[in-house]
Design an enzyme around this catalytic site. Structure first.
Site, short mmCIF file in Angstrom:
data_model
loop_
_atom_site.label_atom_id
_atom_site.label_comp_id
_atom_site.label_asym_id
_atom_site.label_seq_id
_atom_site.Cartn_x
_atom_site.Cartn_y
_atom_site.Cartn_z
N CYS A 209 -10.45 -1.75 3.70
CA CYS A 209 -9.11 -1.52 3.25
C CYS A 209 -8.12 -1.33 4.33
O CYS A 209 -8.32 -0.15 4.62
CB CYS A 209 -8.99 -0.82 2.22
SG CYS A 209 -7.33 -0.16 1.61
N CYS B 101 -6.48 2.05 3.65
CA CYS B 101 -7.26 3.19 3.59
C CYS B 101 -7.62 3.51 5.01
O CYS B 101 -7.50 4.94 5.10
CB CYS B 101 -8.56 2.65 2.87
SG CYS B 101 -8.45 2.30 1.30
#
Length: 144
Positions: A64, A67
């Site tokens: 991600c 993230c």
């Protein structure tokens, strides 16, 4: 990458853009005592810590992009706050039971936990940048 992972990643990226994608990248290493990897095996221990101080569960994944961008920043903040909260990093691919327990739909998602319960209105979805992340942490600490 599965269709579900791709969808979540794209959705998280779009959400990060909409909520103020950006902010600097942290360079300082986190204080290890303020950052902990959370799994099913040590979840009860983390909930016991939440009885003493705020625990921020950081639900994310290695695939991600938002993230990965937020991780060094929030780890730096965990060190800067000097133990006022514990950052509990949860990899949603390795701890699916925890992401299901907290009904995680988007990445990254931060959840404030105190006394083994999620704080009201405590969720932060996406990476809003360092300044807004710091303000969110301050708001969670003010809840008790």
């Amino acid at each position: 990458m599965s269709k579900v992972k791709r969808f979540v990643c794209v959705l998280a990226g779009v959400l990060a853009l909409v909520t103020g994608f950006g902010g600097g990248v942290a360079s300082a290493a986190p204080a290890a005592e303020n950052v902990m990897t959370v799994t099913s095996a040590n979840y009860a221990e983390v909930m016991n810590i939440s009885k003493e101080k705020l625990v921020i569960l950081d639900f994310g994944a290695t695939w991600c992009p938002p993230c990965r961008q937020m991780k060094p920043v929030i780890e730096q903040l965990a060190g800067e706050y000097g133990g006022r909260f514990l950052l509990g990093e949860v990899d949603v691919d390795r701890s699916r039971d925890l992401s299901t327990r907290y009904n995680i739909r988007y990445l990254p998602t931060l959840v404030g936990v105190r006394d083994a319960a999620e704080l009201p209105s405590s969720r932060n979805i996406g990476y809003p940048g360092e300044a807004r992340l710091r303000a969110w942490i301050d708001a969670q600490l003010a809840k008790g």
